[in-house]
Design an enzyme around this catalytic site. Structure first.
Site, PDB file in Angstrom:
ATOM      1  N   ASN A   1       0.813  -1.421   0.029  1.00 23.62           N
ATOM      2  CA  ASN A   1       0.145  -0.101   0.162  1.00 23.62           C
ATOM      3  C   ASN A   1       0.694   1.361  -0.113  1.00 23.62           C
ATOM      4  O   ASN A   1      -0.054   2.316   0.327  1.00 23.62           O
ATOM      5  CB  ASN A   1      -0.899  -0.017   1.397  1.00 23.62           C
ATOM      6  CG  ASN A   1      -1.804  -1.108   0.848  1.00 23.62           C
ATOM      7  OD1 ASN A   1      -1.660  -1.582  -0.260  1.00 23.62           O
ATOM      8  ND2 ASN A   1      -2.374  -1.339   1.986  1.00 23.62           N
TER       9      ASN A   1
ATOM     10  N   ARG B   1      -8.676  -2.954  -7.149  1.00 24.98           N
ATOM     11  CA  ARG B   1      -9.074  -1.009  -7.713  1.00 24.98           C
ATOM     12  C   ARG B   1      -7.868   0.522  -7.449  1.00 24.98           C
ATOM     13  O   ARG B   1      -8.761   1.473  -7.179  1.00 24.98           O
ATOM     14  CB  ARG B   1     -10.381  -0.786  -6.253  1.00 24.98           C
ATOM     15  CG  ARG B   1     -10.224  -1.188  -4.950  1.00 24.98           C
ATOM     16  CD  ARG B   1     -10.888  -1.188  -3.922  1.00 24.98           C
ATOM     17  NE  ARG B   1     -12.082   0.241  -4.414  1.00 24.98           N
ATOM     18  CZ  ARG B   1     -12.861   0.362  -4.477  1.00 24.98           C
ATOM     19  NH1 ARG B   1     -13.948  -0.656  -5.232  1.00 24.98           N
ATOM     20  NH2 ARG B   1     -13.521   1.499  -4.445  1.00 24.98           N
TER      21      ARG B   1
ATOM     22  N   CYS C   1     -16.843  -4.079  -4.214  1.00 21.57           N
ATOM     23  CA  CYS C   1     -15.393  -4.766  -3.610  1.00 21.57           C
ATOM     24  C   CYS C   1     -16.572  -6.030  -2.770  1.00 21.57           C
ATOM     25  O   CYS C   1     -16.842  -5.671  -1.769  1.00 21.57           O
ATOM     26  CB  CYS C   1     -14.768  -4.263  -3.043  1.00 21.57           C
ATOM     27  SG  CYS C   1     -13.196  -4.319  -2.210  1.00 21.57           S
TER      28      CYS C   1
ATOM     29  N   ARG D   1     -17.360   1.039  -1.190  1.00 22.42           N
ATOM     30  CA  ARG D   1     -16.042   1.771  -1.218  1.00 22.42           C
ATOM     31  C   ARG D   1     -15.682   3.044  -2.580  1.00 22.42           C
ATOM     32  O   ARG D   1     -15.616   3.032  -3.735  1.00 22.42           O
ATOM     33  CB  ARG D   1     -14.235   0.829  -2.365  1.00 22.42           C
ATOM     34  CG  ARG D   1     -14.536  -0.089  -0.877  1.00 22.42           C
ATOM     35  CD  ARG D   1     -13.281  -1.009  -1.238  1.00 22.42           C
ATOM     36  NE  ARG D   1     -12.167  -0.549  -0.760  1.00 22.42           N
ATOM     37  CZ  ARG D   1     -10.774  -0.748  -1.002  1.00 22.42           C
ATOM     38  NH1 ARG D   1     -11.088  -2.740  -1.350  1.00 22.42           N
ATOM     39  NH2 ARG D   1      -9.526  -0.234  -0.313  1.00 22.42           N
TER      40      ARG D   1
ATOM     41  N   ASP E   1      -7.109  -3.257   7.960  1.00 22.62           N
ATOM     42  CA  ASP E   1      -6.415  -4.626   7.306  1.00 22.62           C
ATOM     43  C   ASP E   1      -5.957  -5.520   8.129  1.00 22.62           C
ATOM     44  O   ASP E   1      -5.205  -7.363   7.861  1.00 22.62           O
ATOM     45  CB  ASP E   1      -4.783  -3.555   6.775  1.00 22.62           C
ATOM     46  CG  ASP E   1      -5.872  -2.713   5.288  1.00 22.62           C
ATOM     47  OD1 ASP E   1      -4.604  -2.738   5.113  1.00 22.62           O
ATOM     48  OD2 ASP E   1      -7.347  -2.832   5.160  1.00 22.62           O
TER      49      ASP E   1
ATOM     50  N   ILE F   1     -14.617   0.708   9.082  1.00 26.82           N
ATOM     51  CA  ILE F   1     -14.122   1.213   8.250  1.00 26.82           C
ATOM     52  C   ILE F   1     -14.775   0.541   7.233  1.00 26.82           C
ATOM     53  O   ILE F   1     -15.729   1.464   5.930  1.00 26.82           O
ATOM     54  CB  ILE F   1     -13.118   0.777   7.768  1.00 26.82           C
ATOM     55  CG1 ILE F   1     -11.480   1.759   9.151  1.00 26.82           C
ATOM     56  CG2 ILE F   1     -11.966   1.526   6.715  1.00 26.82           C
ATOM     57  CD1 ILE F   1     -11.787   2.952   9.428  1.00 26.82           C
TER      58      ILE F   1
ATOM     59  N   ARG G   1      -2.062 -11.649  -3.927  1.00 19.99           N
ATOM     60  CA  ARG G   1      -2.189  -9.945  -4.167  1.00 19.99           C
ATOM     61  C   ARG G   1      -0.928  -9.210  -2.886  1.00 19.99           C
ATOM     62  O   ARG G   1      -0.757  -8.383  -3.879  1.00 19.99           O
ATOM     63  CB  ARG G   1      -3.596  -9.834  -4.014  1.00 19.99           C
ATOM     64  CG  ARG G   1      -5.223  -9.610  -5.234  1.00 19.99           C
ATOM     65  CD  ARG G   1      -5.941  -9.196  -5.432  1.00 19.99           C
ATOM     66  NE  ARG G   1      -5.239  -7.861  -5.335  1.00 19.99           N
ATOM     67  CZ  ARG G   1      -6.454  -6.818  -5.367  1.00 19.99           C
ATOM     68  NH1 ARG G   1      -7.814  -7.786  -5.188  1.00 19.99           N
ATOM     69  NH2 ARG G   1      -6.120  -5.736  -5.771  1.00 19.99           N
TER      70      ARG G   1
HETATM   71  C1  EPZ Z   1      -7.165   1.913   1.955  1.00 16.48           C
HETATM   72  O1  EPZ Z   1      -7.666   2.049   1.187  1.00 16.48           O
HETATM   73  C2  EPZ Z   1      -6.450   0.260   1.354  1.00 16.48           C
HETATM   74  N1  EPZ Z   1      -5.565  -0.021   0.660  1.00 16.48           N
HETATM   75  C3  EPZ Z   1      -6.968  -0.883   2.051  1.00 16.48           C
HETATM   76  O2  EPZ Z   1      -5.691  -2.114   1.770  1.00 16.48           O
HETATM   77  C4  EPZ Z   1      -6.900  -0.198   3.605  1.00 16.48           C
HETATM   78  O3  EPZ Z   1      -8.608  -1.204   3.558  1.00 16.48           O
HETATM   79  C5  EPZ Z   1      -7.968   1.072   2.752  1.00 16.48           C
HETATM   80  O4  EPZ Z   1      -6.994   1.940   2.934  1.00 16.48           O
HETATM   81  C6  EPZ Z   1      -8.654   1.540   4.822  1.00 16.48           C
HETATM   82  O5  EPZ Z   1      -7.016   1.754   6.076  1.00 16.48           O
HETATM   83  C7  EPZ Z   1      -4.249   0.714  -0.104  1.00 16.48           C
HETATM   84  O6  EPZ Z   1      -3.871   1.666   0.342  1.00 16.48           O
HETATM   85  C8  EPZ Z   1      -4.067   0.265  -1.498  1.00 16.48           C
HETATM   86  P1  EPZ Z   1     -10.087   4.085   2.099  1.00 16.48           P
HETATM   87  P2  EPZ Z   1      -8.902   2.777   0.370  1.00 16.48           P
HETATM   88  O7  EPZ Z   1     -10.490   5.713   1.362  1.00 16.48           O
HETATM   89  O8  EPZ Z   1      -7.303   3.715   0.202  1.00 16.48           O
HETATM   90  C9  EPZ Z   1     -14.448   5.706   2.610  1.00 16.48           C
HETATM   91  C10 EPZ Z   1      -5.773  -4.370   1.581  1.00 16.48           C
HETATM   92  O9  EPZ Z   1      -5.792  -5.422   1.934  1.00 16.48           O
HETATM   93  N2  EPZ Z   1     -14.382   6.897   1.246  1.00 16.48           N
HETATM   94  O10 EPZ Z   1      -9.651   4.962   3.134  1.00 16.48           O
HETATM   95  O11 EPZ Z   1      -9.649   2.829  -0.276  1.00 16.48           O
HETATM   96  C11 EPZ Z   1     -14.819   3.498   2.304  1.00 16.48           C
HETATM   97  O12 EPZ Z   1     -15.707   3.774   1.277  1.00 16.48           O
HETATM   98  C12 EPZ Z   1      -6.346  -3.057   1.322  1.00 16.48           C
HETATM   99  O13 EPZ Z   1      -4.523  -4.453   1.890  1.00 16.48           O
HETATM  100  C13 EPZ Z   1     -15.828   7.089   0.616  1.00 16.48           C
HETATM  101  O14 EPZ Z   1     -17.003   7.077   0.855  1.00 16.48           O
HETATM  102  O15 EPZ Z   1      -9.454   3.063   1.515  1.00 16.48           O
HETATM  103  C14 EPZ Z   1     -14.018   3.198   3.502  1.00 16.48           C
HETATM  104  O16 EPZ Z   1     -15.182   2.988   4.035  1.00 16.48           O
HETATM  105  C15 EPZ Z   1      -8.037  -3.490   1.740  1.00 16.48           C
HETATM  106  N3  EPZ Z   1     -15.590   8.012  -0.138  1.00 16.48           N
HETATM  107  C16 EPZ Z   1     -13.309   4.480   3.829  1.00 16.48           C
HETATM  108  O17 EPZ Z   1     -13.961   5.919   3.667  1.00 16.48           O
HETATM  109  C17 EPZ Z   1     -14.405   7.833  -0.953  1.00 16.48           C
HETATM  110  O18 EPZ Z   1     -13.966   8.581  -1.785  1.00 16.48           O
HETATM  111  C18 EPZ Z   1     -12.149   4.241   3.538  1.00 16.48           C
HETATM  112  O19 EPZ Z   1     -11.627   4.008   3.121  1.00 16.48           O
HETATM  113  C19 EPZ Z   1     -12.937   7.190  -0.542  1.00 16.48           C
HETATM  114  C20 EPZ Z   1     -13.434   6.345   0.827  1.00 16.48           C
END
Ligand code: EPZ
Length: 418
Positions: free
Chosen positions: A23, A92, A116, A121, A305, A327, A397
């Protein structure tokens, strides 16, 4: 399709080295789109997702070479600023090319990631912030079409909720924007800090990464640089649980303890003994695991995670623990599979009530997402008898050669081609 077979009940002993962070590597490889010249990266994990983003960058016209642990990326010109559905649907995080493409090339067409296994997400906050910077965005046939005829402009943006890739995408958009951008309620994850560090080495002007207010003063161009990716704190956390659930003793090399405070605290409450040895962690499993309640939170809270892995440990604890996922809406897919191994878990909304059992029994189980598959492997390491984990492409992955690393610690684990 590969399967992983585990004979449980063996204490893990020895040392394991943590790989580079998936990440952090993904946004940093996308950031190469911003810079003139050749970006050289070290400590790059050998993972399916890394191959996917390399393929995506090549698809846009970049030269990308991958070697074990290393990557070289050269983006003289992007002749095809498109992230196609075929690639985005497999990962994604491909959405991370949107900010850099807009910043450097003024236009981008990126497939919407879609839902997902762990939740809907959406990327609405990414798009809202880019529009606030002056981007013209339309959604059409499942694609985000974005352009900035007059270039991106610095702005002040408040994220309704901290988003990791959202913060990273906008930080990458803002480094070449006109003027100052201030991001409020930004994500504080260590991977955001790692990305800011490499961007600043390229010549960007970012301050405050790691805090919830990040300030970026736009510059006119960036130069490629050499950089070594931070260690993977989630892989390290997974090995900490592996030592605990097998009552073993493992030295986790390059764990970088500073990024694992919340995880360490919870595991210590569960009875594990965790000793810091510089960048390494010595983890010793307890005779009896103590039940502990847990709530996932954005960093520096307990990482989502690590939720599934921690739940596997709680399945064998001496009592009842309440695990709350705040989350993602649907991150309990591992529960039904752990129950197939004899775990006692009741779900209610975003809460799982885990009643510890004396032992788990090996069984055929199915991985549903990356971290869920890690929890099934952990359950299998502790279970009586044989566990057979299918759909292991999920684990490839995000975990580099996990069965080799575990068998070097004494686990009876192997991969079979089914
Ligand atoms: C990152 O995903 C990580 N992926 C995820 O790791 C991790 O679970 C997540 O952050 C939380 O720590 C990478 O870094 C590639 P978020 P991300 O945007 O950025 C909502 C793994 O297992 N949200 O911080 O996609 C969202 O739905 C993966 O390695 C919106 O509503 O997560 C979630 O509920 C899985 N609108 C919350 O925010 C947006 O535009 C946090 O998601 C963006 C997010």
């Amino acid at each position: 399709m590969d399967k992983i077979i585990i004979e449980g009940g063996y204490e893990l002993k020895g040392e394991v080295t943590v790989s580079g962070a998936k990440n952090a590597a993904l946004p940093i490889m996308a950031a190469a789109l911003l810079a003139e010249g050749t970006t050289r990266l070290e400590n790059v994990p050998e993972l399916k997702d890394i191959a996917t983003i390399a393929g995506l960058l090549r698809h846009m016209g970049a030269r990308v070479e991958l070697w074990p642990g290393r990557a070289e990326i050269e983006v003289d010109q992007v002749d095809n600023p498109v992230a196609p559905y075929e690639l985005v649907k497999t990962m994604r995080a491909s959405v991370l090319v949107l900010g850099p493409l807009l910043a450097r090339h003024g236009q981008a067409q990126v497939s919407l990631p879609g839902g997902c296994a762990i939740g809907p997400r959406p990327i609405n906050l990414h798009l809202k912030a880019l529009e606030a910077m002056g981007a013209k965005i339309t959604l059409d046939h499942g694609y985000v079409n974005a352009e900035t005829p007059d270039g991106l402009k610095g702005t002040e943006f408040f994220f309704d909720q901290p988003t990791v890739t959202g913060t990273e995408n906008i930080m990458m958009a803002a480094v070449l924007a006109q003027g100052r951008t201030i991001l409020r309620n930004a994500a504080k994850e260590p991977e955001v800090v790692d990305l800011a560090a490499v961007l600043n080495r390229m010549g960007a002007q970012i301050s405050g990464a790691g805090g919830d207010v990040i300030t970026i003063d736009g510059v006119t161009s960036l130069k490629a640089t050499d950089y070594s990716i931070m260690p993977d704190r989630i892989e390290a956390g997974t090995f900490m649980v592996a030592a605990g659930i097998t009552r073993g003793r493992v030295l986790i090399k390059g764990a970088s303890p500073g990024c694992l405070t919340a995880v360490t605290k919870k595991l210590e409450q569960a009875g594990l003994v965790i000793e810091e040895k510089g960048p390494d962690l010595m983890v010793t499993g307890p005779e009896r695991i103590t039940s502990v309640d847990l709530k996932t939170k954005p960093y520096p809270g307990f990482p989502t995670d690590m939720q599934a892995q921690f739940m596997a440990l709680m399945c064998l604890a001496n009592g009842l623990s309440v695990v709350t996922e705040t989350i993602f809406e649907n991150r309990f897919m591992h529960v039904s599979e752990l129950k197939r191994m004899g775990a006692d878990i009741r779900l209610s909304g975003n809460t799982a009530i885990v009643t510890g059992v004396p032992f788990l029994s090996g069984a055929p189980v199915m991985a549903t997402d990356l971290r869920a598959s890690a929890s099934l492997i952990l359950g299998g390491l502790a279970a009586k008898g044989q566990t057979e984990v299918s759909r292991v492409y999920h684990i490839d992955r995000g975990y580099e050669r996990i069965e080799q690393k575990l068998s070097a610690l004494g686990a009876r684990i192997r991969r079979i081609r089914a």
